[in-house]
Design a protein around this motif. Sequence first.
Motif, PDB file in Angstrom:
ATOM      1  N   PRO A   1       4.693   5.207   6.716  1.00 21.60           N
ATOM      2  CA  PRO A   1       5.791   6.130   7.002  1.00 21.60           C
ATOM      3  C   PRO A   1       6.602   5.801   8.254  1.00 21.60           C
ATOM      4  O   PRO A   1       7.575   6.479   8.550  1.00 21.60           O
ATOM      5  N   GLY A   2       6.198   4.755   8.993  1.00 19.65           N
ATOM      6  CA  GLY A   2       6.949   4.422  10.203  1.00 19.65           C
ATOM      7  C   GLY A   2       8.406   4.124   9.927  1.00 19.65           C
ATOM      8  O   GLY A   2       9.288   4.470  10.724  1.00 19.65           O
ATOM      9  N   SER A   3       8.683   3.512   8.756  1.00 18.76           N
ATOM     10  CA  SER A   3      10.066   3.191   8.408  1.00 18.76           C
ATOM     11  C   SER A   3      10.914   4.449   8.263  1.00 18.76           C
ATOM     12  O   SER A   3      12.104   4.457   8.595  1.00 18.76           O
ATOM     13  N   ALA A   4      10.308   5.529   7.750  1.00 18.56           N
ATOM     14  CA  ALA A   4      11.060   6.776   7.572  1.00 18.56           C
ATOM     15  C   ALA A   4      11.440   7.388   8.913  1.00 18.56           C
ATOM     16  O   ALA A   4      12.552   7.902   9.095  1.00 18.56           O
ATOM     17  N   HIS A   5      10.517   7.337   9.879  1.00 20.51           N
ATOM     18  CA  HIS A   5      10.831   7.880  11.203  1.00 20.51           C
ATOM     19  C   HIS A   5      11.883   7.032  11.915  1.00 20.51           C
ATOM     20  O   HIS A   5      12.764   7.561  12.610  1.00 20.51           O
TER      21      HIS A   5
ATOM     22  N   ALA B   1      -0.674   4.089  18.844  1.00 19.46           N
ATOM     23  CA  ALA B   1      -1.005   4.483  17.471  1.00 19.46           C
ATOM     24  C   ALA B   1       0.146   5.171  16.751  1.00 19.46           C
ATOM     25  O   ALA B   1       0.018   5.515  15.572  1.00 19.46           O
ATOM     26  N   LEU B   2       1.245   5.405  17.421  1.00 20.51           N
ATOM     27  CA  LEU B   2       2.356   6.100  16.774  1.00 20.51           C
ATOM     28  C   LEU B   2       2.946   5.250  15.663  1.00 20.51           C
ATOM     29  O   LEU B   2       3.010   4.015  15.757  1.00 20.51           O
ATOM     30  N   LYS B   3       3.396   5.903  14.621  1.00 10.19           N
ATOM     31  CA  LYS B   3       3.988   5.220  13.457  1.00 10.19           C
ATOM     32  C   LYS B   3       5.502   5.254  13.594  1.00 10.19           C
ATOM     33  O   LYS B   3       6.152   6.273  13.353  1.00 10.19           O
ATOM     34  N   ILE B   4       6.057   4.125  14.005  1.00  7.87           N
ATOM     35  CA  ILE B   4       7.508   3.954  14.125  1.00  7.87           C
ATOM     36  C   ILE B   4       7.835   2.558  13.623  1.00  7.87           C
ATOM     37  O   ILE B   4       7.238   1.570  14.075  1.00  7.87           O
ATOM     38  N   GLY B   5       8.790   2.447  12.708  1.00  5.52           N
ATOM     39  CA  GLY B   5       9.175   1.143  12.198  1.00  5.52           C
ATOM     40  C   GLY B   5       8.114   0.564  11.283  1.00  5.52           C
ATOM     41  O   GLY B   5       7.099   1.187  10.965  1.00  5.52           O
ATOM     42  N   GLY B   6       8.354  -0.668  10.844  1.00  7.63           N
ATOM     43  CA  GLY B   6       7.393  -1.325   9.968  1.00  7.63           C
ATOM     44  C   GLY B   6       7.320  -0.651   8.616  1.00  7.63           C
ATOM     45  O   GLY B   6       8.311  -0.177   8.066  1.00  7.63           O
TER      46      GLY B   6
END
Length: 631
Positions: free
Chosen positions: A304-308, A296-301
């Motif tokens: 806000p995943g793009s910001a991380h 479920a972590l937001k990374i990429g895409g």
Amino acid sequence: MTTAPARPAAGDLSELRALKRAGDLGGSAHRVRAVLAALGDPLDREAAGALLDGRAARTALAESGAFTPVPLALLGSSTADPVPPLLTAALLAEGVQPDTAATGFNQWRMEILAGAPTLREHRPAVTACLLDDTAVFEKVTDPLDADEVVARCAAFPAELASWLQAYERHLGTLAVLNTVPLSAARRDRFVDYATRARVEAAWQRMNAAVLDLAGRPGAVVLSADALAERAGARWAATDRMRHIASHAYGPQFLDAYAREVARVVLARLGRAAKCLVLDLDHTLWGGVVGDDGVGALKIGGAFPGSAHSELQRLAKDLSRQGVLLAVCSKNDEAVAREAIDTHPEMVLRAGDFAAFRANWDPKPGNVADIAAELNIGTDAMVFVDDNPAERGLMARQRPEVTVVDLPADPAGYASALAASGRFNQLRLTEEDRDRGAMYRARAERERLRETVTDVEDYLRELGTAITVEAHGPLNAARIAQLFGKTNQFNLTGIRYGADELARAVADGSAGCYGVRVTDAFGDNGLAAALTLVREPDGAWLIENFVLSCRVFSRSVEDAVVGLVLRAAREAGAPAVRGRHVPTAKNARFAEFYPSLGFTGQGGDFRHDLTQLAELPAWVRIGPGEGTFHAP
């Protein structure tokens, strides 16, 4: 139970005033740094710098021993009175106390061409010369003659180069120049677009040539456009200030300029940060891995995943330029490592981190542990955490750690880190780029140390070898960097500039050497440097000797001085002298020379070369043995 008096909020000038009135500035150096670091408004920062630049305040701060003194100089083509107090605020926040000498209005050219009569005795380590378009147009007779303006633009970079040559002759330390912005008052007097475009094109070519001056070893060139973008403003707040006070630039721009010059000073002092310490949850990724799970972590895409991911890519790019990465997270370590090892969008992997702390301990203590593990100071660390409470605790308990003030929106995380500028260096060397691999090899050495109980057995298995290299084009930048950055094993505290070393070698006034260190686990790069001069009686003087902390406790320093002693005896020198000048960080090496058979006191030691100790048996000497020479 007694209630402690409430403290003013961090960033409140009233606390500095209260400390000054109470005569407690020196005893509260950590609070002074914390307050200065929290000040955001340029006018507040200028006021704070002026407050702390008075004689009594300067004395109190200097006597505290908490600040490194450095002489600076400021030149300019327009009024830059706010810059010295802004520099004071920026550098005191980093543990450096500047003493800034400034020349008269628009004396930047004559001061240097006349032999630096005002600045010569001050001996500035860094001189900042802030130019505006007056420096270009003061030699233009008709500002509407486009041919004359274009020709002047073409000639100006060569004039600056000549100015730099004169500066090198008379002062010989680091000079900071800037590209010159074209003001609207100059540009908009041309009413036809074609002529205006022609002048602007010539102006851009001029600034490109000014930027090329950064290729000189004793020069740094700042981009005025980049500073203005960071400041959000460029010119004087009002035209009245331009007319009455000859202010070309506004307070926001001057503050951004002072902060950038402060970063240059820190780099010159070897105080550029070395380690980026990163939080995990809501920082390197969106979400809480312990609650949400790895999937479920937001990374990429999408955001806000793009910001991380952008923050991770920036950290990766910094690591490729020698910045060490570390994790400091309140997490279960196994869960945190699972996310780093298995999430398909992770940019950073376990091998990118030199240290890893995922536990429930307070983060200031974890950061201190990481520093100890990496054998660096906590003042060489930059802390990035989305949580304002964690940032505030770090700033209060570890004011020497640079805390990046992240915005609430993760979209700005990477920009905030990049703008901090704490990793900026004067020159990047191959050793810098290889630092991550060197620290991974260091971890392998530590694992070997844990398996071998006898120190000498460990040192023999480590297989350390040293090779002496004379100063030359391929190692000049790294040797200068060693003298500039090394703080602990720096026996006299002398910090030579690259141009200073090159001149000394060229004119034969000193011998300068680097020492490369390798072992069974890889190349440590150039890890030591020293300068040798011949005294009137023929004795050799080790003017300064520095050794990187990454090769401490391996007898490298003993072997190097042993080689110097042997080379001096072979050359017929009557003795070798060495000095130890105490600094804030080199006290542990006060007895270094006596431990090698030198005699003396008060930091001045001499070896008569009659009896030389054996070289360390576990240090192999490469083909450079015997190449030391004092001119």
